[in-house]
Design a protein around this motif. Structure first.
Motif, PDB file in Angstrom:
ATOM      1  N   LEU A 136      41.736  38.485  30.445  1.00  0.00           N
ATOM      2  CA  LEU A 136      41.906  37.220  30.025  1.00  0.00           C
ATOM      3  C   LEU A 136      43.248  36.754  29.726  1.00  0.00           C
ATOM      4  CD1 LEU A 136      39.062  38.543  29.111  1.00  0.00           C
ATOM      5  CD2 LEU A 136      38.806  36.796  27.490  1.00  0.00           C
ATOM      6  N   PRO A 146      42.473  28.544  29.867  1.00  0.00           N
ATOM      7  CA  PRO A 146      42.203  29.788  29.530  1.00  0.00           C
ATOM      8  C   PRO A 146      41.209  30.152  30.596  1.00  0.00           C
ATOM      9  CG  PRO A 146      41.735  28.584  27.839  1.00  0.00           C
ATOM     10  CD  PRO A 146      42.365  27.758  28.541  1.00  0.00           C
ATOM     11  N   LYS A 147      40.882  31.532  31.307  1.00  0.00           N
ATOM     12  CA  LYS A 147      40.191  31.890  32.085  1.00  0.00           C
ATOM     13  C   LYS A 147      40.043  33.405  31.851  1.00  0.00           C
ATOM     14  CE  LYS A 147      43.106  32.518  35.855  1.00  0.00           C
ATOM     15  NZ  LYS A 147      43.626  32.672  37.395  1.00  0.00           N
ATOM     16  N   THR A 148      38.709  33.753  32.666  1.00  0.00           N
ATOM     17  CA  THR A 148      38.525  35.266  32.714  1.00  0.00           C
ATOM     18  C   THR A 148      38.286  35.652  33.936  1.00  0.00           C
ATOM     19  OG1 THR A 148      37.319  34.990  30.527  1.00  0.00           O
ATOM     20  CG2 THR A 148      36.775  36.939  31.679  1.00  0.00           C
ATOM     21  N   VAL A 195      36.026  29.909  34.126  1.00  0.00           N
ATOM     22  CA  VAL A 195      36.917  28.810  33.435  1.00  0.00           C
ATOM     23  C   VAL A 195      36.461  28.528  32.054  1.00  0.00           C
ATOM     24  CG1 VAL A 195      38.501  28.418  35.381  1.00  0.00           C
ATOM     25  CG2 VAL A 195      36.386  26.956  35.163  1.00  0.00           C
ATOM     26  N   ALA A 196      34.954  28.131  32.110  1.00  0.00           N
ATOM     27  CA  ALA A 196      34.456  27.550  30.989  1.00  0.00           C
ATOM     28  C   ALA A 196      32.980  27.885  30.918  1.00  0.00           C
ATOM     29  CB  ALA A 196      34.573  26.064  30.860  1.00  0.00           C
TER      30      ALA A 196
END
Lengths: 198, 140
Positions: A14, A21-23, A58-59
């Motif tokens: 992350l 922010p993204k994972t 992303v979300a």
């Protein structure tokens, strides 16, 4: 002896400093064909089941990205520090017993020194001692017999100055045989203590 | 009767404080939050369900769980053990963790084999699970 099957291995990353922010979820190669993860958001999910494939989130209200392939070498380089610090796979040893007793068989007696060395080579180590019995005799008595076997191994280790700061001693009685049998059957392979060193 | 209840209380108390993992490797600095009290991480220390680990820059921590699951937590990460139970004799398994930020490498152990549906890793945008029980049982 390797009864601990490793099911899935993955990297989660992350990068929180990125403005969006993204994972990222990257599946690794665990040298097993049974290696897959399901990655979900509120609106969809993807399965990652090929080593070095990844998906990005992303979300919560967006679909996970479609699965893409990464370069294994680049992954190993980027995450080298974490991969190096991943604790090594637990090692397990089996000790066998004479029928109806907590007396080790002669060949198992000879393996105890190997266990002591194994524990000291893995400090700090956790030692899980699990007693088992065969199905000869009463199940409740077999629970206690298996516990007695496990305690015997623990006592032996303590007598040889092995530190057991992170140990557990348990009994599965006759409920977890290596070789399943009918009730009342004496089975040498099932009269055992498994010691897992982590 | 009274003493039995007191004894049961002690058993439950002891169960609640059972360690679920220990710190196998430490490189750098990290903070463990245990019962909402922070302390500096130490190699070899026990970790409990409900604890969280926060790592500093250039830090990596190796954690070994009771079921054989292993995790390496990378730099500037927060890792929370929301709910962990490994009680194979009661067939009771929970592996629920959260990674609010940072990096982990994860290699699953017996819970991933015996009850893969009980393994979840939460991240800010979603949740990660281990695939289907049938597939796994067949493989055995």
């Amino acid at each position: 002896m390797e009864p601990l099957l490793i099911w899935s291995a993955l990297i989660l990353s992350l990068p929180f400093l990125a403005h969006e922010p993204k994972t990222t979820v990257i599946l690794l190669d665990n040298e097993s064909s049974h290696n897959a993860v399901v990655v979900k958001t509120d609106v969809g999910s993807v399965i990652v089941d090929q080593p070095y494939s990844y998906t990005t989130l992303v979300a919560q209200d967006k679909q996970p990205s479609s699965v893409e392939k990464a370069d294994p070498e680049a992954i190993h380089e980027k995450y080298a520090q974490q991969l190096n610090m991943l604790p090594t796979k637990p090692v397990s040893m089996l000790f066998h017993f004479e029928p109806g007793t907590a007396d080790l068989t002669e060949s198992s007696k000879n393996q105890v020194d190997e266990l002591i060395q194994l524990i000291s080579s893995r400090e700090p180590a956790a030692v899980d001692i699990i007693g088992h019995s065969d199905r000869a005799g009463d199940a409740d008595k077999n629970y206690l017999l298996a516990l007695e076997r496990a305690k015997m191994v623990e006592k032996y280790l303590l007598e040889h100055n092995v530190k057991l700061d992170r140990s557990s001693v348990t009994s599965y009685g006759e409920n977890d045989p290596i070789i399943p049998t009918e009730d009342g059957v004496s089975e040498p392979q099932n009269r055992r203590v498994e010691v897992i060193v982590r | 009767m009274k003493s039995l209840i007191i004894m049961l209380g002690f058993v439950l108390l002891a169960w609640g404080s059972q360690p679920v993992a220990f710190i196998k490797n430490v490189q750098g600095n990290a903070i463990v939050q245990h019962d909402n009290i922070p302390h500096a991480i130490q190699k070899g220390e026990h970790i409990f369900s409900g604890d969280s680990i926060q790592t500093a820059k250039n830090t990596t921590i190796g954690v070994s769980f009771n079921d054989g699951t292993r995790i390496a937590i990378g730099p500037e990460s927060v890792f929370i053990i929301d709910d962990y139970i490994f009680a194979p004799s009661q067939k009771d398994f929970h592996f629920n963790v959260t990674l609010p930020r940072g990096t982990i490498v994860f290699e699953s152990g017996k819970i991933g084999k015996l009850a893969p549906e009980k393994v979840t890793i939460k991240v800010p945008q979603g949740i990660i699970g281990i695939r289907g029980t049938k597939f796994i049982v067949e493989a055995e």
